[in-house]
Write a protein that holds these residues in place. Structure first.
Motif, PDB file in Angstrom:
ATOM      1  N   VAL A   1      23.414  40.641  36.794  1.00  0.00           N
ATOM      2  CA  VAL A   1      24.635  41.090  37.468  1.00  0.00           C
ATOM      3  C   VAL A   1      24.839  40.235  38.703  1.00  0.00           C
ATOM      4  N   GLU A   2      26.077  39.792  38.887  1.00  0.00           N
ATOM      5  CA  GLU A   2      26.445  39.065  40.104  1.00  0.00           C
ATOM      6  C   GLU A   2      27.506  39.871  40.845  1.00  0.00           C
ATOM      7  N   LEU A   3      27.252  40.150  42.130  1.00  0.00           N
ATOM      8  CA  LEU A   3      28.231  40.855  42.957  1.00  0.00           C
ATOM      9  C   LEU A   3      28.972  39.800  43.776  1.00  0.00           C
ATOM     10  N   GLY A   4      30.231  39.554  43.437  1.00  0.00           N
ATOM     11  CA  GLY A   4      30.996  38.511  44.113  1.00  0.00           C
ATOM     12  C   GLY A   4      31.017  37.253  43.265  1.00  0.00           C
ATOM     13  N   THR A   5      32.115  37.051  42.546  1.00  0.00           N
ATOM     14  CA  THR A   5      32.230  35.933  41.594  1.00  0.00           C
ATOM     15  C   THR A   5      32.577  34.625  42.279  1.00  0.00           C
ATOM     16  N   GLY A   6      33.326  34.723  43.390  1.00  0.00           N
ATOM     17  CA  GLY A   6      33.861  33.506  44.006  1.00  0.00           C
ATOM     18  C   GLY A   6      34.783  32.825  43.010  1.00  0.00           C
ATOM     19  N   LEU A   7      34.538  31.550  42.742  1.00  0.00           N
ATOM     20  CA  LEU A   7      35.321  30.868  41.703  1.00  0.00           C
ATOM     21  C   LEU A   7      34.508  30.723  40.422  1.00  0.00           C
TER      22      LEU A   7
ATOM     23  N   VAL B   1      33.826  25.432  47.770  1.00  0.00           N
ATOM     24  CA  VAL B   1      34.643  26.489  48.402  1.00  0.00           C
ATOM     25  C   VAL B   1      33.724  27.580  48.954  1.00  0.00           C
ATOM     26  N   TYR B   2      32.673  27.938  48.188  1.00  0.00           N
ATOM     27  CA  TYR B   2      31.713  28.952  48.657  1.00  0.00           C
ATOM     28  C   TYR B   2      30.311  28.366  48.856  1.00  0.00           C
ATOM     29  N   GLY B   3      30.168  27.069  48.744  1.00  0.00           N
ATOM     30  CA  GLY B   3      28.863  26.434  48.979  1.00  0.00           C
ATOM     31  C   GLY B   3      27.827  26.760  47.921  1.00  0.00           C
ATOM     32  N   THR B   4      28.250  26.917  46.659  1.00  0.00           N
ATOM     33  CA  THR B   4      27.285  27.309  45.621  1.00  0.00           C
ATOM     34  C   THR B   4      27.063  26.223  44.556  1.00  0.00           C
ATOM     35  N   GLU B   5      27.497  24.992  44.858  1.00  0.00           N
ATOM     36  CA  GLU B   5      27.384  23.941  43.835  1.00  0.00           C
ATOM     37  C   GLU B   5      25.926  23.591  43.514  1.00  0.00           C
TER      38      GLU B   5
ATOM     39  N   ALA C   1      31.201  29.660  39.993  1.00  0.00           N
ATOM     40  CA  ALA C   1      30.206  28.586  39.822  1.00  0.00           C
ATOM     41  C   ALA C   1      28.866  29.120  39.306  1.00  0.00           C
ATOM     42  N   THR C   2      28.327  30.131  39.978  1.00  0.00           N
ATOM     43  CA  THR C   2      27.003  30.619  39.593  1.00  0.00           C
ATOM     44  C   THR C   2      27.038  31.289  38.224  1.00  0.00           C
ATOM     45  N   ALA C   3      28.044  32.127  38.013  1.00  0.00           N
ATOM     46  CA  ALA C   3      28.120  32.844  36.731  1.00  0.00           C
ATOM     47  C   ALA C   3      28.238  31.858  35.568  1.00  0.00           C
TER      48      ALA C   3
ATOM     49  N   THR D   1      36.934  46.415  43.030  1.00  0.00           N
ATOM     50  CA  THR D   1      36.392  46.431  44.394  1.00  0.00           C
ATOM     51  C   THR D   1      35.099  47.236  44.415  1.00  0.00           C
ATOM     52  N   MET D   2      34.126  46.738  45.192  1.00  0.00           N
ATOM     53  CA  MET D   2      32.835  47.452  45.342  1.00  0.00           C
ATOM     54  C   MET D   2      32.674  47.861  46.800  1.00  0.00           C
ATOM     55  N   PRO D   3      31.894  48.918  47.152  1.00  0.00           N
ATOM     56  CA  PRO D   3      31.368  49.873  46.198  1.00  0.00           C
ATOM     57  C   PRO D   3      32.512  50.719  45.612  1.00  0.00           C
TER      58      PRO D   3
ATOM     59  N   ILE E   1      31.246  40.524  39.129  1.00  0.00           N
ATOM     60  CA  ILE E   1      32.231  41.502  39.610  1.00  0.00           C
ATOM     61  C   ILE E   1      32.896  40.982  40.877  1.00  0.00           C
ATOM     62  N   ASP E   2      34.218  41.072  40.915  1.00  0.00           N
ATOM     63  CA  ASP E   2      34.942  40.588  42.099  1.00  0.00           C
ATOM     64  C   ASP E   2      36.304  41.270  42.164  1.00  0.00           C
ATOM     65  N   SER E   3      36.722  41.570  43.398  1.00  0.00           N
ATOM     66  CA  SER E   3      38.040  42.178  43.601  1.00  0.00           C
ATOM     67  C   SER E   3      39.160  41.146  43.474  1.00  0.00           C
ATOM     68  N   GLY E   4      38.819  39.857  43.584  1.00  0.00           N
ATOM     69  CA  GLY E   4      39.851  38.818  43.559  1.00  0.00           C
ATOM     70  C   GLY E   4      40.600  38.692  44.879  1.00  0.00           C
ATOM     71  N   GLN E   5      40.042  39.287  45.930  1.00  0.00           N
ATOM     72  CA  GLN E   5      40.775  39.346  47.203  1.00  0.00           C
ATOM     73  C   GLN E   5      40.959  37.976  47.870  1.00  0.00           C
ATOM     74  N   ASP E   6      40.115  36.990  47.511  1.00  0.00           N
ATOM     75  CA  ASP E   6      40.228  35.668  48.150  1.00  0.00           C
ATOM     76  C   ASP E   6      41.162  34.722  47.392  1.00  0.00           C
ATOM     77  N   TRP E   7      41.551  35.117  46.181  1.00  0.00           N
ATOM     78  CA  TRP E   7      42.222  34.191  45.266  1.00  0.00           C
ATOM     79  C   TRP E   7      43.503  33.596  45.866  1.00  0.00           C
TER      80      TRP E   7
ATOM     81  N   SER F   1      23.402  39.109  44.645  1.00  0.00           N
ATOM     82  CA  SER F   1      24.391  39.741  45.508  1.00  0.00           C
ATOM     83  C   SER F   1      24.964  38.695  46.443  1.00  0.00           C
ATOM     84  N   ASP F   2      26.248  38.459  46.334  1.00  0.00           N
ATOM     85  CA  ASP F   2      26.858  37.351  47.086  1.00  0.00           C
ATOM     86  C   ASP F   2      28.185  37.779  47.700  1.00  0.00           C
ATOM     87  N   PHE F   3      28.213  38.972  48.293  1.00  0.00           N
ATOM     88  CA  PHE F   3      29.494  39.331  48.927  1.00  0.00           C
ATOM     89  C   PHE F   3      29.337  40.054  50.254  1.00  0.00           C
ATOM     90  N   ARG F   4      28.192  40.654  50.542  1.00  0.00           N
ATOM     91  CA  ARG F   4      27.954  41.282  51.840  1.00  0.00           C
ATOM     92  C   ARG F   4      26.486  41.101  52.165  1.00  0.00           C
TER      93      ARG F   4
HETATM   94  C1  LIG Z   1      30.785  34.164  48.594  1.00  0.00           C
HETATM   95  S1  LIG Z   1      31.935  34.600  47.351  1.00  0.00           S
HETATM   96  C2  LIG Z   1      30.966  34.609  45.888  1.00  0.00           C
HETATM   97  C3  LIG Z   1      30.556  33.204  45.445  1.00  0.00           C
HETATM   98  C4  LIG Z   1      29.995  33.124  44.064  1.00  0.00           C
HETATM   99  N1  LIG Z   1      28.851  33.982  43.830  1.00  0.00           N
HETATM  100  C5  LIG Z   1      29.664  31.695  43.649  1.00  0.00           C
HETATM  101  O1  LIG Z   1      28.744  31.484  42.858  1.00  0.00           O
HETATM  102  O2  LIG Z   1      30.322  30.746  44.064  1.00  0.00           O
HETATM  103  C6  LIG Z   1      32.216  36.294  47.686  1.00  0.00           C
HETATM  104  C7  LIG Z   1      33.208  36.974  46.758  1.00  0.00           C
HETATM  105  O3  LIG Z   1      33.125  38.376  46.990  1.00  0.00           O
HETATM  106  C8  LIG Z   1      34.389  38.949  46.756  1.00  0.00           C
HETATM  107  N2  LIG Z   1      34.435  40.207  47.497  1.00  0.00           N
HETATM  108  C9  LIG Z   1      34.378  40.392  48.831  1.00  0.00           C
HETATM  109  N3  LIG Z   1      34.398  41.704  49.123  1.00  0.00           N
HETATM  110  C10 LIG Z   1      34.454  42.359  47.930  1.00  0.00           C
HETATM  111  C11 LIG Z   1      34.471  43.751  47.568  1.00  0.00           C
HETATM  112  N4  LIG Z   1      34.423  44.710  48.485  1.00  0.00           N
HETATM  113  N5  LIG Z   1      34.520  44.065  46.255  1.00  0.00           N
HETATM  114  C12 LIG Z   1      34.536  43.096  45.298  1.00  0.00           C
HETATM  115  N6  LIG Z   1      34.514  41.773  45.592  1.00  0.00           N
HETATM  116  C13 LIG Z   1      34.479  41.423  46.885  1.00  0.00           C
HETATM  117  C14 LIG Z   1      35.384  37.908  47.263  1.00  0.00           C
HETATM  118  O4  LIG Z   1      36.608  38.029  46.593  1.00  0.00           O
HETATM  119  C15 LIG Z   1      34.665  36.595  46.967  1.00  0.00           C
HETATM  120  O5  LIG Z   1      35.152  36.018  45.783  1.00  0.00           O
END
Ligand SMILES: C[S@@+](CC[C@H](N)C(=O)[O-])C[C@H]1O[C@@H](n2cnc3c(N)ncnc32)[C@H](O)[C@@H]1O
Length: 255
Positions: free
Chosen positions: A49-55, A26-30, A57-59, A126-128, A77-83, A142-145
């Protein structure tokens, strides 16, 4: 290690591999997550610390490595916005019970299922602003921006909070030219003992001295890890921080 322990670990490994082969694409982290698993087993980071949990996998893989070596904690840390979107386009990745959960409940369910509560903590927000864990970090992923300004903000917050010997991984930065070029310039200036004004502006004033101190006493190695795969965002920039010394870190006895 006892035979039973080795067998139990291998079974946990196989079950987690099946899980992340399913949800990782889903996020290409397998594959990336398994790279960090191996590195965590070798370097035994204690605080990650991981910024952006995705589903997750990495954590999950970093936490699995920590469980196997018997120490360490990863906060993800993740906002859950993609769920909701993922549930919509890929419901088959989840059990019927998981499809009725919110993202925090899903993460709690998976963490418990793999027996990783002792090493993995999910923070839903949500970050920041970026988190302050009150301790030096061995790794930041850092995996979200990954735009240049986003990276400068993230580095401004986290660089002064990194341990003397530590690593920062920034997803997708190496295959985006502006981010790649900015990181190359930045690493060169840090290694020349300078803190660029654009970085200092993103660092809280009470962290300036810690940042200067780190730059005075460290060397920085920037490595671009690029996948040979036909998909976008297929890279990670690895900024390794080490004490300025005559030996590599993490320190091990010379032979
Ligand atoms: C590329 S995915 C992370 C993939 C993950 N690291 C993995 O191992 O598969 C990016 C994640 O960042 C979260 N995200 C995007 N913008 C965010 C924000 N401003 N605050 C918190 N989480 C955010 C999304 O919900 C998404 O789950």
């Amino acid at each position: 290690m006892a035979h039973d322990t080795v067998l139990a670990q291998a079974q946990a490994f196989a079950r987690l591999k099946a899980h992340t082969d399913l949800i990782g694409p889903v996020y290409g982290t397998e594959d990336w997550s398994m790279f960090l698993y191996a590195l965590a087993k070798m370097q035994t980071p204690q605080s990650v610390v991981e910024l952006g949990t995705g589903l997750g996998a990495t954590a999950l893989w970093v936490a699995q490595a920590m469980k196997e070596v018997g120490g360490g904690r990863i906060w993800t840390i993740d906002s859950g916005q993609d769920w909701a979107g993922i549930l919509g386009h890929s419901p088959d990745l989840f059990t019927p019970a998981q499809r009725n959960m919110d993202f925090a409940a899903y993460m709690a369910d998976v963490i418990a299922d793999f027996g990783l509560r002792g090493h993995l903590e999910f923070i839903g927000r949500t970050m920041p602003p970026y988190p302050e864990l009150g301790q030096k970090l061995d790794w930041l992923f850092s995996d979200f921006r990954h735009g240049p300004n986003d990276i400068l903000e993230i580095l401004g917050h986290f660089l002064p909070r990194m341990a003397d010997s530590s690593s920062i991984f920034i997803d997708s930065a190496s295959t985006s030219f502006p981010s790649y070029a900015m990181l190359e310039l930045l690493a060169a200036q840090l290694n020349a003992g300078k803190v660029p004004a654009m970085l200092l502006r993103t660092t809280a004033p009470d962290q300036h001295e810690a940042l200067w101190q780190q730059v005075r006493c460290s060397r920085y190695t920037l490595m671009h890890m690029v996948e040979r795969k036909a998909r976008v965002q297929n890279s990670t920039a690895w900024l390794k921080i080490e004490p300025a010394d005559l030996r590599p870190y993490p320190a091990a006895p010379f032979h």
